[in-house]
Design a protein around this motif. Structure first.
Motif, PDB file in Angstrom:
ATOM      1  N   UNK A   1       0.836  -1.202   0.000  1.00 64.19           N
ATOM      2  CA  UNK A   1       0.000   0.000   0.000  1.00 64.19           C
ATOM      3  C   UNK A   1       0.873   1.254   0.000  1.00 64.19           C
ATOM      4  N   UNK A   2       1.936   1.232   0.818  1.00 64.60           N
ATOM      5  CA  UNK A   2       2.815   2.403   0.882  1.00 64.60           C
ATOM      6  C   UNK A   2       3.449   2.670  -0.479  1.00 64.60           C
TER       7      UNK A   2
ATOM      8  N   UNK B   1       2.137   1.528  -3.579  1.00 68.79           N
ATOM      9  CA  UNK B   1       1.222   1.669  -4.726  1.00 68.79           C
ATOM     10  C   UNK B   1       0.232   2.823  -4.591  1.00 68.79           C
ATOM     11  N   UNK B   2      -0.098   3.203  -3.358  1.00 66.23           N
ATOM     12  CA  UNK B   2      -1.158   4.198  -3.198  1.00 66.23           C
ATOM     13  C   UNK B   2      -0.581   5.594  -3.319  1.00 66.23           C
TER      14      UNK B   2
ATOM     15  N   UNK C   1      -4.670   4.045  -6.389  1.00 67.68           N
ATOM     16  CA  UNK C   1      -3.482   3.543  -7.076  1.00 67.68           C
ATOM     17  C   UNK C   1      -3.187   4.370  -8.325  1.00 67.68           C
TER      18      UNK C   1
END
Lengths: 197, 197
Positions: free
Chosen positions: A49-50, A52-53, A64
């Motif tokens: 998440x860190x 891709x977001x 994303x």
């Protein structure tokens, strides 16, 4: 007393809102007993998440892609912008499916106490967005707190020059709410804004 | 409504004790606003701990080495074994620096309701340890709950054949405790076990 790596997990977990040192310790024990099923997947999900977001440069939402899925969605009304304090509020409105326009996350509220001024919030970009021809209405959906309402007033003032309608969420009795448990302010607002049936 | 990776973090965080869907959402927002300072370090710490921490085959404690640092520490009395329910209890006793022997983590309590029998706990290995010549005393430090005390009784019975003294933690008024707020059971125990001054 735990070994270094565990100590570090505990220390970091304790920084999450609602967790303290004791619940972080319980959390670490819980994780260690579920290393394969929970601890490693959580480590991977956090890293993924860190990576891709990203933050949408148009509205401030997390996604994303940039612009985010909501800003790219052609079925959503580009003429309506709902202004919220943070991304959690976008999620709340989307869960309720209460809004079919687009969002603008300002990233907090004005607060003299915490030293948050207009320049610390994404207000300039909102004014710029509101000034484009396609935007017709800006809905201010700040929290019904003192700081939230102060911020909403400030934004309404800033939008006075743009040719857009400015509205705010209705105050009143929450659905399922009992009058006896409501505060005077809510009851007064609900009475003032009463509607014919 | 959040993007896939964030949803996964939320879903996994919500499995920690004391966190539910709402606090997991708040946690994710908190993490996303601190990607470099908290989210990535937490991901790394979790992965590092899951990789490096093992369970001591002697006592059941968590450490980077097996046997753990406590079992290897020659300054600790090898004749004394303190039996606890889980690793969190080892941490609590070590924080208090209340014990200078070694530990044995049985990994839970007997519970007919949850279907936990003696074979699900590390009791055989305790009996084997207690049967060695160097061990002289086993301190039962289970929680003062019904299940904890049932388990302590069971272990005391199992240790009857080994030539070790078996003791348990004292019950009584907690330090700093006020009589008026204590339950009857604790007061009765404290009165029974009163000591001359």
């Amino acid at each position: 007393m735990a070994a270094g790596d565990l100590d570090r997990v505990m220390h970091l977990l304790a920084k999450l809102p609602g967790l303290g040192p004791r619940s972080a310790r319980r959390g670490v024990l819980h994780l260690m007993q579920r290393r394969e099923s929970l601890m490693l997947p959580l480590a991977e999900a956090l890293a993924a998440a860190a990576r891709s977001i990203r933050t949408c440069r148009t509205c401030g939402n997390f996604d994303t892609t940039d612009p985010c899925a909501i800003c790219q969605d052609v079925r959503r009304d580009p003429g309506l912008i709902c202004v919220v304090e943070d991304v959690g509020d976008v999620w709340a409105l989307e869960r309720a499916a209460a809004f079919k326009g687009r969002y603008h996350v300002i990233g907090g509220v004005l607060s003299a106490l915490d030293g948050v001024g207009p320049e610390d919030l994404n207000i300039e970009s909102l004014v710029a967005r509101a000034d484009t021809a396609e935007v017709t209405e800006v809905v201010l959906a700040m929290n019904a707190t003192v700081d939230g309402q102060t911020t909403a007033h400030y934004i309404a003032d800033r939008l006075a020059g743009a040719h857009v309608a400015v509205s705010r969420l209705a105050h009143g009795v929450p659905v399922g709410g009992e009058l006896d448990y409501l505060d005077d302010g809510t009851l007064t607002q609900a009475m003032k804004a009463r509607q014919s049936v």
